[in-house]
Design an enzyme around this catalytic site. Sequence first.
Site, short mmCIF file in Angstrom:
data_model
loop_
_atom_site.label_atom_id
_atom_site.label_comp_id
_atom_site.label_asym_id
_atom_site.label_seq_id
_atom_site.Cartn_x
_atom_site.Cartn_y
_atom_site.Cartn_z
N CYS A 583 68.12 -53.83 -15.96
CA CYS A 583 66.88 -52.94 -16.01
C CYS A 583 65.70 -53.64 -16.27
O CYS A 583 65.77 -54.68 -17.07
CB CYS A 583 67.16 -51.84 -17.15
SG CYS A 583 65.84 -50.45 -17.25
N ASP A 585 63.53 -52.77 -18.30
CA ASP A 585 63.25 -52.55 -19.57
C ASP A 585 63.08 -54.12 -20.60
O ASP A 585 63.73 -54.82 -20.52
CB ASP A 585 64.24 -51.88 -20.46
CG ASP A 585 63.77 -51.16 -21.80
OD1 ASP A 585 63.64 -51.84 -22.67
OD2 ASP A 585 63.74 -50.12 -21.97
N ARG A 587 62.94 -54.85 -23.39
CA ARG A 587 64.16 -55.12 -24.68
C ARG A 587 65.10 -55.64 -24.15
O ARG A 587 66.00 -56.20 -25.07
CB ARG A 587 64.33 -53.87 -25.50
CG ARG A 587 63.18 -53.08 -26.08
CD ARG A 587 63.41 -51.67 -26.66
NE ARG A 587 63.73 -50.84 -25.19
CZ ARG A 587 64.21 -49.46 -25.49
NH1 ARG A 587 64.32 -48.96 -26.67
NH2 ARG A 587 64.63 -48.86 -24.42
N HIS A 644 71.70 -50.36 -20.58
CA HIS A 644 71.48 -50.23 -21.80
C HIS A 644 71.30 -48.76 -22.49
O HIS A 644 71.00 -47.81 -21.70
CB HIS A 644 70.12 -51.28 -22.37
CG HIS A 644 68.98 -50.62 -21.42
ND1 HIS A 644 68.21 -49.87 -22.18
CD2 HIS A 644 68.52 -50.67 -20.27
CE1 HIS A 644 67.00 -49.50 -21.54
NE2 HIS A 644 67.24 -49.96 -20.14
N CYS A 647 67.68 -45.73 -22.20
CA CYS A 647 66.96 -46.35 -20.80
C CYS A 647 66.22 -45.00 -20.42
O CYS A 647 66.55 -43.95 -20.18
CB CYS A 647 68.28 -46.17 -19.61
SG CYS A 647 67.16 -46.88 -18.34
#
Length: 751
Positions: A583, A585, A587, A644, A647
């Site tokens: 992803c 993302d 993080r 993760h 999400c």
Amino acid sequence: MGTDTKSEKTVTTRSRIASVLRYDLPASLVVFLVAVPLCLGIAVASGAPLEAGLLAGMAGGIVAGFLGGSAVQVSGPAAGLALVVADLVVRYGWRATCMITLMAGALQLLLGVFRVARAALAVSPAVVHGMLAGVGVVIALSQLHVILGGSPQSSAVENILELPAQIAGLHGYAVFAGLLTIAVLLVWTRLPQSLRLVPAPLAALAVTAVTAWAFGWDVTRIDLSVNLSEWSAPVWPQGDWHGIATAVILVALLAGVESLLCSVAVDKLHDGRRADLDRELTAQGVANLVSGALGALPVAGVIVRSTTNVRAGARSRWSAILHGGWILLFALGLGWTVTFIPLEALAALLVFIGVQMVNIGHVHNLRGHGEVPVYFVTLGGVVVLGLAEGVLLGLGLAALLALRRLTRVTVRAAREPDGRWHVTIDGSLTFLGVPRLTAELGAVPPGAAVDLDLNIDFMDNAAFEAVHAWRQNHERGGGTVDIDEIHDEWYAMAAGGARRLPAKTPPTAPDRWWLPWSHRGRRRLPAAGSLIPVRHQAPGGRPAVPDLLAGAREFHHRTAPLVRPVLHGLARKQEPSHLFITCADSRIVPNLITASGPGDLFTLRNIGNLVPRRGAAPTDHSVTAAIEYATEVLGVRTITVCGHSGCGAMAALLDGGEKAAELPELARWLRHGHLSLARYVSAAHEGAEQGPLDRLCRLNVLQQLENLRTHPGVERLLLAGRLELVGLYFDIPAARVHVLDHHSPVPAGPV
């Protein structure tokens, strides 16, 4: 028990004898045929009796071969020592030169006993190669006069000056003999392997000798008469003892260094036992003791003979020993055959060898290390001034360049957008860098706020005084100086009166490099001299320098020196083993959670780590192109889909697209997640203990693995067993990576 041991020893002995007969005996004959012409030629170039070259080949082969630390190195008279020997013969006479060879051998033996052989490898290869190239030029120039029917001059410069007149003269058959020898040497290496059973030097001398005899050419014949009963002991050199001592040291060091470098080079050509350099140096000393006592030339490990020995299939030291024995038998029984060889042919062989000693490949290898000037200065010094002078010039320049590299310092000063000045000092801060340092620091305007980064691995007192004085003057003028020491605290310790670190320190990995920018502080040295963690901020409370640029600067200071060797090797080609789809993302840091480095992961990131099925709408060529390139061009062995917890894309799917209603392109992209949502609905009974969002995030990974199989290239590689699919799930709050079972949203377990 005793009978078994004797039987094993008998079998081992028979095996060794068989190996010697099968491999070492044929190799020794090949090396012998190469060595004889070279021994004779080097004796001519050295101004020594011809038998001195053969006896040196015998001593180097038998003595150094038997005692040496290298199993396949072959020793004998070396062209690199010819100039030294020629000068010693002129200065002290031949028998006194033999005594110098004997004393040089004793010195080598002493150095070997004290195990200092490794120290010889500290000599820059640029100096050694430059010296050999210079010797090759001098030999070629001097022997060229012999080919032309004249006599060599006393120096290379005089040989160059006399060459036009020598070429213009009439030389008769001497030139024909020399040119024929060189022609055979050039052509011989281009013949098919099956026709090159005889080594090129021997073939060239034989062809020229037969041709000169058949056509009755008027050439200079050489005489060889080895009679051991006429041996006379070496005599003590007459003259200044300083010059004699210098000659002994020069012969010992040159022969020793050449032998040790040859051992190291030969080790790269075979898979057998590595050379014991101290033993090799000791053996060279004993060989030179014997060679000097016999009235022969000094010996050293010779790369031409050693390379020939390895390529001929030698397995042990017996090849070198046997080759020495063949030389001795030749000198005693077949020495009369040498009288058929024209002196001009031997001179042509030396010209050919001299030209080959100027190896352009060495120059190419030295370019990347900045040592080409050392090579050419050494070469020029040997040709113009002499061997010892040229070597000293090369060593001096090599030392200066090494000192310059070790003490190189880079100072950069620039004004940041917020008005602060950022000064970076990299390298080793010594007195040599003080002039440049003070000039750059002097460019900072008075009263400015300064961030001074010391990215140094050493600071001497002169450099500290320069930095400290500038800082005090700048602060007295109303400015501020914040000092950040990235490696050891050289400045802080000196300013506080603490004991300085004793030596240079290597770069260290940055502390907690993986922390977000918001969690990192910087060590600053304020005016009071104590270290406190602060974060640079502008009056408005925002970071004074954008975090991204500050992070790039920190990478240059701390991480780049550590990863540069790895990235240099990867610069031309990438060979990742994994396609890692995850992803977007912020993080998720793929290299962090997999502990991988540059070149390991070919990473594809998008919102929701989605893989559109083949032919699905809306079409997305970027994902398909990445998969195609990774599998067909890069040849990855694994494709990993990593989801993760928490999400946002999966949360938007659960909300029925309400959160993405105002983002039309995002809503279109999330259509590729509808199959994951359908799977979630149909498997509502599985993973009930997990929250809805967490379960959908896991099921989404499994669905994307199935989507991957709709791509023909992926399916083909999977069926062929050349590709594997892996599902991972990263639990952010727990900082745990789980492997997912392909048929269940429940994790198979943590990695």
